[in-house]
Design a protein around this motif. Structure first.
Motif, PDB file in Angstrom:
ATOM      1  N   VAL A 185       0.820  -1.211   0.000  1.00 53.64           N
ATOM      2  CA  VAL A 185       0.000   0.000   0.000  1.00 53.64           C
ATOM      3  C   VAL A 185       0.856   1.264   0.000  1.00 53.64           C
ATOM      4  N   ALA A 186       1.867   1.302   0.827  1.00 53.58           N
ATOM      5  CA  ALA A 186       2.674   2.523   0.983  1.00 53.58           C
ATOM      6  C   ALA A 186       3.697   2.705  -0.128  1.00 53.58           C
ATOM      7  N   GLY A 187       4.193   1.610  -0.660  1.00 50.11           N
ATOM      8  CA  GLY A 187       5.262   1.697  -1.648  1.00 50.11           C
ATOM      9  C   GLY A 187       6.613   1.631  -0.972  1.00 50.11           C
ATOM     10  N   PRO A 188       7.666   1.348  -1.741  1.00 48.02           N
ATOM     11  CA  PRO A 188       8.983   1.086  -1.160  1.00 48.02           C
ATOM     12  C   PRO A 188       9.582   2.250  -0.366  1.00 48.02           C
ATOM     13  N   GLU A 189       9.509   3.458  -0.884  1.00 48.29           N
ATOM     14  CA  GLU A 189      10.161   4.581  -0.203  1.00 48.29           C
ATOM     15  C   GLU A 189       9.489   4.918   1.118  1.00 48.29           C
ATOM     16  N   ALA A 222       9.498   4.388   7.234  1.00 48.41           N
ATOM     17  CA  ALA A 222       8.797   4.050   8.471  1.00 48.41           C
ATOM     18  C   ALA A 222       9.307   2.767   9.122  1.00 48.41           C
ATOM     19  N   ASN A 223       9.742   1.806   8.319  1.00 44.16           N
ATOM     20  CA  ASN A 223      10.049   0.473   8.841  1.00 44.16           C
ATOM     21  C   ASN A 223      11.505   0.052   8.723  1.00 44.16           C
ATOM     22  N   GLY A 224      12.298   0.791   7.972  1.00 42.84           N
ATOM     23  CA  GLY A 224      13.710   0.459   7.842  1.00 42.84           C
ATOM     24  C   GLY A 224      14.017  -0.395   6.629  1.00 42.84           C
ATOM     25  N   HIS A 227      13.291  -4.444   6.825  1.00 44.24           N
ATOM     26  CA  HIS A 227      11.895  -4.855   6.591  1.00 44.24           C
ATOM     27  C   HIS A 227      11.496  -4.647   5.133  1.00 44.24           C
ATOM     28  N   THR A 228      12.044  -3.616   4.515  1.00 46.14           N
ATOM     29  CA  THR A 228      11.753  -3.361   3.104  1.00 46.14           C
ATOM     30  C   THR A 228      12.303  -4.484   2.234  1.00 46.14           C
ATOM     31  N   LEU A 229      13.553  -4.857   2.466  1.00 48.88           N
ATOM     32  CA  LEU A 229      14.148  -5.951   1.698  1.00 48.88           C
ATOM     33  C   LEU A 229      13.402  -7.262   1.915  1.00 48.88           C
ATOM     34  N   GLU A 230      12.965  -7.491   3.143  1.00 51.19           N
ATOM     35  CA  GLU A 230      12.196  -8.699   3.448  1.00 51.19           C
ATOM     36  C   GLU A 230      10.864  -8.710   2.693  1.00 51.19           C
ATOM     37  N   ALA A 231      10.171  -7.582   2.674  1.00 52.28           N
ATOM     38  CA  ALA A 231       8.895  -7.498   1.947  1.00 52.28           C
ATOM     39  C   ALA A 231       9.122  -7.738   0.454  1.00 52.28           C
ATOM     40  N   GLU A 232      10.177  -7.160  -0.096  1.00 50.95           N
ATOM     41  CA  GLU A 232      10.470  -7.353  -1.514  1.00 50.95           C
ATOM     42  C   GLU A 232      10.829  -8.799  -1.824  1.00 50.95           C
ATOM     43  N   ARG A 233      11.581  -9.421  -0.938  1.00 48.43           N
ATOM     44  CA  ARG A 233      11.916 -10.840  -1.120  1.00 48.43           C
ATOM     45  C   ARG A 233      10.646 -11.690  -1.085  1.00 48.43           C
ATOM     46  N   ARG A 234       9.744 -11.360  -0.175  1.00 46.56           N
ATOM     47  CA  ARG A 234       8.491 -12.115  -0.073  1.00 46.56           C
ATOM     48  C   ARG A 234       7.630 -11.968  -1.317  1.00 46.56           C
ATOM     49  N   ILE A 235       7.597 -10.768  -1.890  1.00 47.48           N
ATOM     50  CA  ILE A 235       6.817 -10.563  -3.117  1.00 47.48           C
ATOM     51  C   ILE A 235       7.430 -11.365  -4.256  1.00 47.48           C
ATOM     52  N   GLU A 236       8.735 -11.341  -4.386  1.00 45.49           N
ATOM     53  CA  GLU A 236       9.393 -12.119  -5.431  1.00 45.49           C
ATOM     54  C   GLU A 236       9.113 -13.615  -5.260  1.00 45.49           C
ATOM     55  N   ASN A 273       0.360   0.351  -4.343  1.00 44.14           N
ATOM     56  CA  ASN A 273       1.122   1.495  -4.816  1.00 44.14           C
ATOM     57  C   ASN A 273       1.577   1.250  -6.255  1.00 44.14           C
ATOM     58  N   ALA A 274       1.485   2.272  -7.083  1.00 41.18           N
ATOM     59  CA  ALA A 274       1.846   2.137  -8.500  1.00 41.18           C
ATOM     60  C   ALA A 274       3.305   1.718  -8.687  1.00 41.18           C
ATOM     61  N   GLU A 275       4.178   2.179  -7.805  1.00 37.60           N
ATOM     62  CA  GLU A 275       5.590   1.817  -7.921  1.00 37.60           C
ATOM     63  C   GLU A 275       5.801   0.318  -7.662  1.00 37.60           C
ATOM     64  N   VAL A 276       5.017  -0.258  -6.754  1.00 36.72           N
ATOM     65  CA  VAL A 276       5.102  -1.698  -6.482  1.00 36.72           C
ATOM     66  C   VAL A 276       4.630  -2.471  -7.708  1.00 36.72           C
ATOM     67  N   VAL A 277       3.548  -2.023  -8.317  1.00 37.31           N
ATOM     68  CA  VAL A 277       3.027  -2.679  -9.528  1.00 37.31           C
ATOM     69  C   VAL A 277       4.083  -2.666 -10.620  1.00 37.31           C
ATOM     70  N   GLU A 278       4.693  -1.503 -10.819  1.00 34.65           N
ATOM     71  CA  GLU A 278       5.697  -1.375 -11.872  1.00 34.65           C
ATOM     72  C   GLU A 278       6.953  -2.182 -11.560  1.00 34.65           C
ATOM     73  N   ARG A 279       7.441  -2.074 -10.323  1.00 36.49           N
ATOM     74  CA  ARG A 279       8.687  -2.750  -9.935  1.00 36.49           C
ATOM     75  C   ARG A 279       8.603  -4.264 -10.134  1.00 36.49           C
TER      76      ARG A 279
END
Length: 132
Positions: free
Chosen positions: A73-77, A82-84, A87-96, A120-126
């Motif tokens: 929802v929030a997007g990577p940035e 907010a989370n560091g 946690h961002t890398l973990e979320a991205e790994r989980r999506i992959e 978030n549009a950036e998540v869709v694109e990424r």
């Protein structure tokens, strides 16, 4: 044994069910205000969790689901601020991993945010996400 049911409450007379309260708390901890996630989406999330953990989701499961939902929802940035980074890398790994697996709880959460038009549009694109 009867399956427990989730409840939104009614006119302030009946309280929200514990699973929805736990999800709301976890969303707040992931820096996503629960009011930004429609009640129908939250009900779907707790029902997906019930399907994944038929007995009872472990307490840490709510935070894990909220982190992934928050990233979507929030997007990577915004999520990273907010989370560091960890946690961002973990979320991205989980999506992959969810994209590779095809049908997992994480994949269902990502798909839910996509179909609910919360993602978030950036998540869709990424990640090259699309709903067919």
């Amino acid at each position: 044994m009867a399956k427990r049911r989730s409840s939104l409450g009614f006119l302030g007379m009946f309280g929200r069910s514990g699973d929805l309260r736990q999800l709301d708390d976890a969303l707040r901890k992931a820096d996503l205000h629960p009011a930004l996630v429609p009640e129908g989406v939250k009900l779907t999330i707790v029902n997906l969790m019930k399907d994944h953990w038929p007995e009872e989701p472990p307490p840490q499961a709510y935070q894990s689901v909220a982190q992934l939902c928050g990233y979507c929802v929030a997007g990577p940035e915004t999520f990273e601020r907010a989370n560091g980074r960890e946690h961002t890398l973990e979320a991205e790994r989980r999506i992959e991993a969810a994209l590779e697996a095809g049908d997992s709880l994480d994949a269902q959460i990502v798909l839910l945010t996509l179909h609910a038009k919360l993602i978030n549009a950036e998540v869709v694109e990424r990640f090259g996400l699309r709903a067919e």
